[in-house]
Enzyme design. Sequence first.
Site, PDB file in Angstrom:
ATOM      1  NE  ARG A  88      35.279  34.860  37.024  1.00 23.39           N
ATOM      2  CZ  ARG A  88      36.028  35.424  37.971  1.00 23.39           C
ATOM      3  NH1 ARG A  88      35.783  36.628  38.407  1.00 23.39           N
ATOM      4  NH2 ARG A  88      37.041  34.764  38.480  1.00 23.39           N
ATOM      5  NE  ARG A 127      44.019  33.165  44.935  1.00 21.18           N
ATOM      6  CZ  ARG A 127      43.286  33.545  43.883  1.00 21.18           C
ATOM      7  NH1 ARG A 127      43.466  34.739  43.328  1.00 21.18           N
ATOM      8  NH2 ARG A 127      42.390  32.720  43.382  1.00 21.18           N
TER       9      ARG A 127
HETATM   10  P1  ADP Z   1      43.635  36.714  40.158  1.00 20.88           P
HETATM   11  O1  ADP Z   1      43.070  37.970  40.763  1.00 20.88           O
HETATM   12  O2  ADP Z   1      43.808  36.803  38.676  1.00 20.88           O
HETATM   13  O3  ADP Z   1      42.893  35.490  40.571  1.00 20.88           O
HETATM   14  P2  ADP Z   1      45.875  37.106  42.037  1.00 20.88           P
HETATM   15  O4  ADP Z   1      46.293  38.501  41.788  1.00 20.88           O
HETATM   16  O5  ADP Z   1      45.096  36.815  43.262  1.00 20.88           O
HETATM   17  O6  ADP Z   1      45.111  36.530  40.723  1.00 20.88           O
HETATM   18  O7  ADP Z   1      47.181  36.180  41.996  1.00 20.88           O
HETATM   19  C1  ADP Z   1      47.099  34.769  42.187  1.00 20.88           C
HETATM   20  C2  ADP Z   1      48.287  34.306  43.038  1.00 20.88           C
HETATM   21  O8  ADP Z   1      49.489  34.416  42.292  1.00 20.88           O
HETATM   22  C3  ADP Z   1      48.506  35.134  44.307  1.00 20.88           C
HETATM   23  O9  ADP Z   1      48.984  34.277  45.304  1.00 20.88           O
HETATM   24  C4  ADP Z   1      49.558  36.168  43.889  1.00 20.88           C
HETATM   25  O10 ADP Z   1      50.336  36.595  45.011  1.00 20.88           O
HETATM   26  C5  ADP Z   1      50.391  35.371  42.887  1.00 20.88           C
HETATM   27  N1  ADP Z   1      50.902  36.179  41.769  1.00 20.88           N
HETATM   28  C6  ADP Z   1      50.282  37.228  41.140  1.00 20.88           C
HETATM   29  N2  ADP Z   1      51.040  37.714  40.135  1.00 20.88           N
HETATM   30  C7  ADP Z   1      52.157  36.943  40.098  1.00 20.88           C
HETATM   31  C8  ADP Z   1      53.347  36.938  39.277  1.00 20.88           C
HETATM   32  N3  ADP Z   1      53.511  37.817  38.264  1.00 20.88           N
HETATM   33  N4  ADP Z   1      54.280  36.004  39.540  1.00 20.88           N
HETATM   34  C9  ADP Z   1      54.101  35.107  40.542  1.00 20.88           C
HETATM   35  N5  ADP Z   1      53.031  35.057  41.349  1.00 20.88           N
HETATM   36  C10 ADP Z   1      52.064  35.958  41.138  1.00 20.88           C
HETATM   37  P1  ADP Z   2      39.950  34.810  40.955  1.00 20.47           P
HETATM   38  O1  ADP Z   2      40.543  36.142  41.344  1.00 20.47           O
HETATM   39  O2  ADP Z   2      40.772  33.678  41.464  1.00 20.47           O
HETATM   40  O3  ADP Z   2      39.651  34.703  39.497  1.00 20.47           O
HETATM   41  P2  ADP Z   2      37.553  35.874  42.032  1.00 20.47           P
HETATM   42  O4  ADP Z   2      37.796  36.370  43.394  1.00 20.47           O
HETATM   43  O5  ADP Z   2      37.544  36.860  40.909  1.00 20.47           O
HETATM   44  O6  ADP Z   2      38.581  34.714  41.722  1.00 20.47           O
HETATM   45  O7  ADP Z   2      36.181  35.087  41.963  1.00 20.47           O
HETATM   46  C1  ADP Z   2      35.879  34.054  42.883  1.00 20.47           C
HETATM   47  C2  ADP Z   2      34.533  33.443  42.497  1.00 20.47           C
HETATM   48  O8  ADP Z   2      33.505  34.452  42.603  1.00 20.47           O
HETATM   49  C3  ADP Z   2      34.424  32.928  41.069  1.00 20.47           C
HETATM   50  O9  ADP Z   2      34.934  31.619  40.922  1.00 20.47           O
HETATM   51  C4  ADP Z   2      32.920  33.008  40.850  1.00 20.47           C
HETATM   52  O10 ADP Z   2      32.248  31.938  41.492  1.00 20.47           O
HETATM   53  C5  ADP Z   2      32.538  34.276  41.573  1.00 20.47           C
HETATM   54  N1  ADP Z   2      32.585  35.458  40.684  1.00 20.47           N
HETATM   55  C6  ADP Z   2      33.433  36.520  40.766  1.00 20.47           C
HETATM   56  N2  ADP Z   2      33.181  37.400  39.783  1.00 20.47           N
HETATM   57  C7  ADP Z   2      32.157  36.896  39.054  1.00 20.47           C
HETATM   58  C8  ADP Z   2      31.445  37.311  37.894  1.00 20.47           C
HETATM   59  N3  ADP Z   2      31.746  38.465  37.267  1.00 20.47           N
HETATM   60  N4  ADP Z   2      30.449  36.519  37.434  1.00 20.47           N
HETATM   61  C9  ADP Z   2      30.126  35.375  38.043  1.00 20.47           C
HETATM   62  N5  ADP Z   2      30.763  34.904  39.123  1.00 20.47           N
HETATM   63  C10 ADP Z   2      31.760  35.647  39.634  1.00 20.47           C
END
Ligand code: ADP
Ligand code: ADP
Length: 214
Positions: A88, A127
């Site tokens: 990240r 979500r």
């Molecule tokens: P990230 O890991 O990048 O934070 P997630 O996979 O958790 O994202 O997805 C964020 C939210 O959006 C979840 O509630 C998921 O079910 C929804 N989501 C993921 N992909 C899509 C898509 N292509 N269209 C609509 N909603 C989505």
């Molecule tokens: P999302 O899927 O919505 O992007 P994540 O579950 O990946 O969220 O991450 C949640 C939180 O965990 C981030 O906002 C950050 O605080 C921390 N985190 C996750 N991965 C990393 C990383 N590679 N470096 C620093 N912080 C991280």
Amino acid sequence: MKIIMLGAPGAGKGTQAKQIAAKYEIPHISTGDIFRANIKNGTELGKKAKTYMDQGALVPDELTCDLVMDRIQQEDCKNGFVLDGFPRTIPQAEALDAALTKIGQTMDYAIDVDVPDENIVNRMGGRRACLNCGATYHVVFNPTKVEGKCDACGSDTVLRDDDKPETVQKRLSVYHDQTQPLIDYYQKQGILKSVDGTQPMDQVFDAIVAILGA
Ligand code: ADP
Ligand code: ADP
Ligand code: ZN
């Protein structure tokens, strides 16, 4: 196959990474899931990470990098892995490259799941996460069969504290400042692939399979 998922918070990295892991039979490594498991289990790492996560800030690289380097050297990673939420920051990407170089390897793909900020706010507000098994749902786009209960394990699904609107804005600005520069970093390495993340989930997955090969 060694894959990095890039994209804003809520772009769908986790959703796609789980499917990639299942199809290509490689482990899904999510740093967010690892931190949340540590918080749940009350570990020292969890206590430290929580203070940053609650504010929408990044956990410091010192606490993050070693954890991932240990994980990718485990036996189940020998045929590859899909990294979700790591790297990240540029220093994290450099640490990853350095660790792989030592063992004569390189990453194969960095897949950017591209979703504009306007769509992100809806994604995150809707979500719902199962804190027991890590499954993720969306109230509109991917609802649970029984409202508020995980399809996979039956536990309660919740709105993550860091998915509340105030924190989402902060996370988006952290993304633009610290994570988006990785797009250029992997472009220069020649391994960047972009997919349109605003499409429905299965179309996003089809686009990824078209890149990785069936
Ligand atoms: P990230 O890991 O990048 O934070 P997630 O996979 O958790 O994202 O997805 C964020 C939210 O959006 C979840 O509630 C998921 O079910 C929804 N989501 C993921 N992909 C899509 C898509 N292509 N269209 C609509 N909603 C989505
Ligand atoms: P999302 O899927 O919505 O992007 P994540 O579950 O990946 O969220 O991450 C949640 C939180 O965990 C981030 O906002 C950050 O605080 C921390 N985190 C996750 N991965 C990393 C990383 N590679 N470096 C620093 N912080 C991280
Ligand atoms: Zn569950």
